[in-house]
Scaffold this motif. Structure first.
Motif, PDB file in Angstrom:
ATOM      1  N   LEU A 144       0.829  -1.212   0.000  1.00  0.00           N
ATOM      2  CA  LEU A 144       0.000   0.000   0.000  1.00  0.00           C
ATOM      3  C   LEU A 144       0.863   1.261   0.000  1.00  0.00           C
ATOM      4  N   TRP A 145       1.932   1.257   0.785  1.00  0.00           N
ATOM      5  CA  TRP A 145       2.825   2.419   0.798  1.00  0.00           C
ATOM      6  C   TRP A 145       3.487   2.623  -0.561  1.00  0.00           C
ATOM      7  N   GLU A 146       3.832   1.516  -1.236  1.00  0.00           N
ATOM      8  CA  GLU A 146       4.418   1.646  -2.573  1.00  0.00           C
ATOM      9  C   GLU A 146       3.433   2.321  -3.517  1.00  0.00           C
ATOM     10  N   GLU A 147       2.168   1.901  -3.449  1.00  0.00           N
ATOM     11  CA  GLU A 147       1.142   2.507  -4.302  1.00  0.00           C
ATOM     12  C   GLU A 147       0.952   3.986  -3.955  1.00  0.00           C
ATOM     13  N   ALA A 148       0.872   4.287  -2.661  1.00  0.00           N
ATOM     14  CA  ALA A 148       0.694   5.679  -2.235  1.00  0.00           C
ATOM     15  C   ALA A 148       1.886   6.541  -2.649  1.00  0.00           C
ATOM     16  N   ALA A 149       3.086   5.988  -2.541  1.00  0.00           N
ATOM     17  CA  ALA A 149       4.292   6.730  -2.940  1.00  0.00           C
ATOM     18  C   ALA A 149       4.268   7.030  -4.439  1.00  0.00           C
ATOM     19  N   GLU A 150       3.850   6.058  -5.231  1.00  0.00           N
ATOM     20  CA  GLU A 150       3.742   6.278  -6.678  1.00  0.00           C
ATOM     21  C   GLU A 150       2.741   7.382  -7.000  1.00  0.00           C
ATOM     22  N   LEU A 151       1.739   7.533  -6.134  1.00  0.00           N
ATOM     23  CA  LEU A 151       0.720   8.571  -6.324  1.00  0.00           C
ATOM     24  C   LEU A 151       1.103   9.896  -5.676  1.00  0.00           C
ATOM     25  N   GLY A 152       2.297   9.941  -5.065  1.00  0.00           N
ATOM     26  CA  GLY A 152       2.808  11.204  -4.554  1.00  0.00           C
ATOM     27  C   GLY A 152       2.858  11.378  -3.046  1.00  0.00           C
ATOM     28  N   SER A 153       2.589  10.346  -2.273  1.00  0.00           N
ATOM     29  CA  SER A 153       2.606  10.483  -0.816  1.00  0.00           C
ATOM     30  C   SER A 153       4.037  10.499  -0.270  1.00  0.00           C
TER      31      SER A 153
END
Length: 179
Positions: free
Chosen positions: A53-62
């Motif tokens: 989930l963090w990888e996905e959020a990071a890809e989205l700019g988190s």
């Protein structure tokens, strides 16, 4: 999230987060990762799921997701320990203004004996209002690795940063939460 009424129980809170996750909200995806990381809102603790989930959020700019990924790789939580990846994620987050990541980079440099690089990281994060950074700068000043000018500069920057975050509304909300 900010204008939505707060949910009363864990199931309602989780449903609110999941609704935002479906809409690819990086903040909600990061938050869901945090809930899996700590086993909250009725979710079973699952570090591998949290990392995904963090990888996905990071890809989205988190930026917070980058910081959490770095911590996971540094500690080997849910992933194979990999300090190079941890540094990569802390660096990305630091470059986007995350004070804790900048602090951690300073800590790593200090542990490697690169005191000048550590000081530079701590100076930046202190000026962002990071309290532990100012404490480390003070220690480095006492041991001769930081000049009086650098120490004064860090103190001024820290004070300016903390003053910027003060507001009557924030103080009032904080008092309300404590009551």
């Amino acid at each position: 999230f900010c204008r939505t009424p707060t949910a009363g129980n864990d199931a309602d809170k989780l449903a609110m987060v999941l609704a935002r996750v479906k809409k690819k909200d990086p903040t909600a995806i990061f938050l869901l990762g945090e809930k899996y990381c700590h086993g909250r809102l009725g979710l079973q603790k699952d570090m591998e799921r949290a990392v995904k989930l963090w990888e996905e959020a990071a890809e989205l700019g988190s930026i917070k997701a980058l910081f959490s990924l770095a911590n996971a790789y540094h500690g080997g939580d849910g992933v194979q320990q990999d300090n190079a990846r941890a540094v990569e994620f802390w660096t990305k987050a630091a470059m986007r203004g995350h004070a804790g990541s900048r602090y951690n980079l300073g800590w790593l440099e200090g542990n490697k004996g690169n005191h000048n690089r550590a000081v530079r990281h701590y100076l930046i994060s202190a000026k962002m209002g990071h309290k532990d950074s100012i404490e480390n700068i003070k220690k480095l000043f006492m041991t001769g690795f930081v000049t009086k000018e650098q120490y004064d500069d860090a103190l001024k920057g820290y004070q300016d940063a903390t003053e910027e975050t003060k507001s009557h509304d924030r103080d009032e909300a904080s008092a309300l939460r404590k009551s």
